[in-house]
Design a protein around this motif. Structure first.
Motif: not given
Length: 213
Positions: A142-147, A153-154, A198-210
């Motif tokens: 997932a990290i590599l995909s963002a790179r 949106d990765p 998948g959608a729930r993990v993306m939501e959690a990633a956004r929460e952590v980023a915030e």
């Protein structure tokens, strides 16, 4: 009213950021060009940073990030972990799987925070401090995909059996957090990850980023 700042400190921090963004180091001339200052200023900045082990110079004279930065970095992990725990707890309880925050550490993915669900009969034992190559497992991929697609949106990444036989993972990268490269994910004993994860993990990633901004 603009707060008064230190020009020398600002330049020193810019040197560290420039060096952190390259794998091959930079010469004095290259730093001089990027900073827009003369070489004498760069020599002084590097000498000061070397005294604190924040910069080192190789045999070819190229400046690189020093090991002193690692000592500072170790103090960041507890702060990041604390900020991420509420979102990880919610994710683990909601999905019924072990949730984790993973950060880049050199060429490896390092789990810095792990939360297990409280209501399941069994779950994957995943521990903070666990390391694996970035190109194996959902967290690293997932990290590599963002790179590879920093301006878009990765999404999320799914894997199966790459780190542990019978275990599947889902992870989404942290986006828009300056100085932090990582992902949030779950790992579960299953042949495939349920569609809603998948959608729930993306939501959690956004929460952590915030929480980290």
């Amino acid at each position: 009213m603009t707060a008064e700042t230190s020009q020398t400190l600002d330049r020193g921090l810019r040197v560290l950021k420039l060096l952190a963004d390259t794998d091959h180091g930079l010469t004095v001339t290259e730093l001089s060009t990027k900073l827009g200052v003369n070489r004498t200023v760069v020599y002084r900045l590097l000498a000061t940073l070397e005294q604190h082990a924040l910069v080192r110079r190789d045999l070819g004279g190229r400046a690189r990030v020093g090991l002193g930065v690692l000592r500072l970095g170790r103090q960041v992990h507890p702060l990041v972990r604390e900020a991420a725990l509420p979102a990880l707890r919610s994710l683990a309880e909601d999905i019924g799987a072990t949730a984790h925050l993973t950060l880049v550490d050199g060429s490896e993915a390092l789990a810095v925070a792990v939360v297990e669900p409280t209501w399941t009969d069994y779950h994957v034992a995943y521990r903070a401090g666990f390391r694996h190559p970035l190109d194996r497992g959902a967290a690293g991929k997932a990290i590599l995909s963002a790179r590879q697609s920093p301006s878009s949106d990765p999404g999320y990444t799914l894997t199966h059996g790459e780190l542990e036989a019978g275990a599947s993972g889902a992870a989404a990268p942290l986006v828009g957090v300056t100085g932090v490269e990582g992902s949030v994910g779950v790992v579960m004993l299953a042949d495939a990850v349920p569609e809603r994860v998948g959608a729930r993990v993306m939501e959690a990633a956004r929460e952590v980023a915030e929480a980290l901004r």
